[in-house]
Design an enzyme around this catalytic site. Sequence first.
Site, PDB file in Angstrom:
ATOM      1  N   GLU A   9       0.817  -1.220   0.000  1.00 53.53           N
ATOM      2  CA  GLU A   9       0.000   0.000   0.000  1.00 53.53           C
ATOM      3  C   GLU A   9       0.845   1.262   0.000  1.00 53.53           C
ATOM      4  OE1 GLU A   9      -3.249   0.288   2.793  1.00 53.53           O
ATOM      5  OE2 GLU A   9      -3.443  -1.888   2.860  1.00 53.53           O
ATOM      6  N   ASP A  87      -2.074  -4.318   3.548  1.00 52.62           N
ATOM      7  CA  ASP A  87      -2.105  -4.457   5.005  1.00 52.62           C
ATOM      8  C   ASP A  87      -3.032  -5.573   5.466  1.00 52.62           C
ATOM      9  OD1 ASP A  87      -0.302  -2.423   5.210  1.00 52.62           O
ATOM     10  OD2 ASP A  87      -1.777  -0.872   5.675  1.00 52.62           O
ATOM     11  N   TYR A 309       2.350  -4.182  13.086  1.00 52.34           N
ATOM     12  CA  TYR A 309       1.278  -3.399  12.468  1.00 52.34           C
ATOM     13  C   TYR A 309       0.452  -2.661  13.516  1.00 52.34           C
ATOM     14  CZ  TYR A 309      -2.350  -2.234   9.090  1.00 52.34           C
ATOM     15  OH  TYR A 309      -3.226  -1.564   8.277  1.00 52.34           O
TER      16      TYR A 309
END
Length: 717
Positions: A9, A87, A309
């Site tokens: 991304e 993601d 993350y």
Amino acid sequence: MPTKLLIVESPGKVKKLSQILGSDWLVRASMGHLRELANDGIDSLGFDLTGSTVRCRFVPRGTRGKETIAQLKSAVQQVKTVVLATDDDREGETIAWHLQQALNLKQPQRVVYSEITAAAVKKAIAHPRTINQNIVDAGLCRTVLDKLVGYKGSPLLWKLQNGAKSMGRVQSATLHILCDRERQIEAFVPQNYWSVFVDYAEGFRAFYQGSATPESEAAPVDDATSISDRAMPESTRVLNQAEADRLVQQAQAFPHQVVSIEGKVVNRTPPPPFVTSTLQQAAGSRLKFSPEKTMQVAQSLYEAGHITYMRTDSIELSPEYREAARQWLIDHDPTNVPTKTTSHRKLKGSQEAHEAIRPTDINRASAQLKVELSSDDFALYVLIWKRAIASQCQPARVRQTRILTKSGAISWQAKGQVIEFAGYSKYWNNLSADAELPIVRMNQPLTLTQAAHEPKQTQPPPRYSEPKLVQVMERQGIGRPSTYAPTIHTLKDRHYVEVLKGVLQPTALGLEVDLFLVDALPDLLQSAFTAQMERSLDEIAEGKQNWQHYLTDWNETYFEPALLKAERVLPQHLSSTPAPRTEKQFETSRTRCPSCQKPLAKIKSAKVKKKYFLKCVEGCADVVLFWSEYSKRWEAPQAKLAQTEPLKPKLTDAPCPVCRKPLEQHSYQKEGQAKLLLRCSNPKARSDAKHKDVVYFQTEKGWWSPKLGELSAIVLR
């Protein structure tokens, strides 16, 4: 020549991933979403609801989207294998699906990882999967749902002609939380009470906790009979000064002795590692970061490979990290190694496949990172590191003590605590400071040095800070980790709320919008209603519900009828004559004009303490209000006193509390208003240090002194 293409991304990940994967890989970024719903069709929705089906029309997201798609198509032609590494969340899965559609990929490989490290990335690539269509369906449903609510509901707001720009499913429910709290504050009526206490020569203070006499007028405290650490110790509330005076007299009249000593050791459990919401809350309170800034800094740390993350609602930690943390404690803090690591209650609805937010390498030297990272990045990294290691430590042990004393029929209580073993709090200190009580024995006589009371006043519920609002959104199930910061940003961007002194306060526009939506679309504002919609999206992601059936049914059975009802409510909120437009646009206040009821404008002025005063700019003549520090209200200015003939002081029948001479009334000017005060009539009082605090100011409730409190009614001589 590269033979494999990895699409992520964010362009911030490209360099790090290229280093990990080597020359056989081409790494490119989608720049987030590259497609969006078209703005065509009925109400420019870009989709059609027909029966129980939803037909969406997606187009490139602007010029950048077109360019990115073209560049990625060119990259696809150069390689044999395409891997989608967007993601690891619902939004990322949806972006992967859009990439598949836009690039005409037949069977792309889908990989996910929670940290950008060589081991994690290579392990993910070695175990690819297909795109999870159930998660994609939930993402598509959210996209369509939010556009449906925004595009069909916002035109209702435009008809109010007050500057309102939009409404939204999560946005409006969050605004309602803030507006509901603001109305609670406005409706709050403060209550006076007194805290009564005694000081002992033995070295501690005890607070009034009850009386055996029936005439005691007090409000019980919930934890009066339990040992707990309080930031602000108080007595049981006494609701009038006469009773407070009586308790002080009783304390002075009777001997004091110890009647009970209690002590116990309690364990304080380590906090869980960070999830998105708790990271935003902690960074807000400890680093003064807004949720938006916290996520920007965390994104930077993630892309550089320093943390896992940052959009997650799971408190799970990998076995590898748990083992590494345990070894670190063995090497550096062996007394803090737990026999069994604390297990925390999982958050309802959290995705257990994900990890909590933690450092990727617990042994990375902080001195080196401090040089590599910006000050903000380093500060947030240290916060994450400390919270993660704290979650793996021993509990803290706190010894709590309570001493009960008695004088006549009156009971007094002192509480204390001492941290006996710091445990996890060495890294994440959330414990109150030590308040050690002296050692005393049962029935020991005590020497009273002071008995007194302190006037207090109940306070309205506080406004929410941005981190606190995130906590409320999470608890009430409004939104998801990826939506907290953008939602708050939207409310500020729409001028529905503003940040004042570190808290969120609805503007006049925000309150007006919320008031209309309370009448027009009340269900959409209820947190339970919005939370249920989030649970339905979760069920779609789990494959338990068809997204098109859910959406069309929701629209037919609830939203369309609700919009028709809202149209009928709209005329009640429209002004009969549109407000005239002023040439100059002023910031508006929540205070309304007493004549026309329109919000007053804030007029900046360096001559007043508040830096602005209020004025009606809607045509009402001479409507000007100044802030009064004494009544805590906006008030109209009083007529100015004639400067040529100042009013002479007038004697009163009230005695000076220092020398008993009469107090006299004086007049003065402040912020364009005539004011009155009382001070001692003794000419020497002005230079006498004992009289320094003898000054009473006139308020709406009577005469009041910052040091001496209220003064009963007086008579001028």
